[in-house]
Write an enzyme that holds these catalytic residues in place. Sequence first.
Site, short mmCIF file in Angstrom:
data_model
loop_
_atom_site.label_atom_id
_atom_site.label_comp_id
_atom_site.label_asym_id
_atom_site.label_seq_id
_atom_site.Cartn_x
_atom_site.Cartn_y
_atom_site.Cartn_z
N GLU A 21 23.40 -28.94 47.22
CA GLU A 21 23.30 -30.37 47.59
C GLU A 21 21.92 -30.71 48.13
O GLU A 21 21.34 -31.74 47.79
CB GLU A 21 24.39 -30.74 48.60
CG GLU A 21 25.81 -30.66 48.07
CD GLU A 21 25.98 -31.35 46.73
OE1 GLU A 21 25.37 -32.40 46.51
OE2 GLU A 21 26.69 -30.81 45.87
N GLU A 47 21.13 -30.83 37.70
CA GLU A 47 22.22 -29.97 38.15
C GLU A 47 21.80 -28.50 38.15
O GLU A 47 22.10 -27.75 39.08
CB GLU A 47 23.44 -30.15 37.24
CG GLU A 47 24.41 -31.20 37.71
CD GLU A 47 24.94 -30.92 39.11
OE1 GLU A 47 25.33 -29.77 39.37
OE2 GLU A 47 24.92 -31.83 39.94
#
Lengths: 105, 398
Positions: free
Chosen positions: B165, B188
């Site tokens: 994150e 990602e």
Amino acid sequence: MRVTLATHGGLAAPVRAGLSPDVVDTDALPESATAELCRLVDAAVLAASAAAEDREAHRSAPDAMSYSVTVEEGGHSSVLVQSDRDMSPEFAALLRWLKEHAVRE
Amino acid sequence: MTSELRHQCITPPYLLERLLKSDDGEVRQAALNTLLTTAHLRGERAVRAAFPGVATPGNARRTIYDCRNTTSLPFAVLARSEDRPESADVSVNRAFDKLGQTRDFFQRVFARNSIDGHGMRLDGYVHYGYEFANAFWNGRQMVFGDGDGRIFSDLTGSISVVAHELGHGVTEHTAGLEYHNQSGALNESMSDVFGAMVEQWTLGQTAELADWLIGREVFTPQVEADALRSMKAPGHAWNTKKFGKDPQPDHMSNYLNMPDTYEGDWGGVHYNSGIPNKAFYLTAATIGGYSWEAPGLIWYEALKASNSETRFQEFADTTYQKAGELYETGGAEQMAVLGAWQEVGISITGVSAGLARARSRTAGQKGDPLATVRSLTAQVQELSRDVAALKGRLTASR
């Protein structure tokens, strides 16, 4: 009335894609619970309708999940979509209620 | 008839009319309040969007807030900060510690001062929502749920997830990779790369010893799954009756063309990230030693040289170029990068496939003297750092 909650995306998006949606059928609910669900749906719809289109906001929060709540009643259906990034308190309340009361298909 | 109400979207006329023309004064007042609130939020977003480069100075200080199972960040309560003692809440402490480990990783390994490079404060929110089985970066803060207790556990339990994150924040402040299609899958993948590197760095693991799993701790014990993703073997992290088989591809021939919608995971960003994930793993395994050294530096420099629309091919070319600049043109590192991308179906622009295969075979040979020397050199350097740190502690204690 039948209300279906489908959850998309998030850190575990591929896992989530394989899970069944959460479903609530008011036929199986006491009258008071049905009334509460209707109130929550109305409040969430009202809050959503007041805001403007902002599709990019969904993209600007990596790993945020999106939720689609489908309400079916009398041959008519409508879908309410919000995300972790910017859900209204009213939608959050509906989401919680659905998670507490739903059965998975 | 079906109508769609996206947040901030179209309203089914029948429903809106009913609510806005209600005889009930409270309903009309609620409508007015909602309009005012959302107008305020829209304005706030517009102001923030006008200053995308503005940093939040804070010496990378960590602050953890407790959402108390609501979805309201402004009303979350302060749970722990740098000058407060440990909390009685294990989730608070885990988020605090893991944010610190990730912050330290970026500082010590890449000399990067927090997410934005300018000491941006690290605000983490735990206990978000009800049975919230997710963690996300919202552009300014990191948010962690408790899990649903059936499939997912508390998301603060995984260092690779916390670093993943925070990695989104780093990507946002560097390349700014758009979160859809190939740029989104790269976004990602970079977060997984950071997640794996931070975990391996905290454990002192070499590429050979690491398991290369992302989110090993997120599933409850009842779920038979290794992790969310495997960078070493995309598509093989899980295979269960409950939610099927890990669909991540590990080669361009299996790239998934998914709709660029929320239902399609914005073009499959969590699916196709398996391809660049595998390329990073192969590079690290071929070079040997620690992933955060040569492989990590090459990827990090390539990220900084990328832009919001960078796709797989361009990123692969940039890693090849950076490997040559940082180490040696035609050297073991550059050949490892070349071979890794080749193996996932991406040929570096301007390098013939035959040459790539031949060179990558040489670079990847077990017992390759150059790779062995580099690996041993890295280990000696690490030991030297440890000895220096121990000497410093001894001196300080005298």
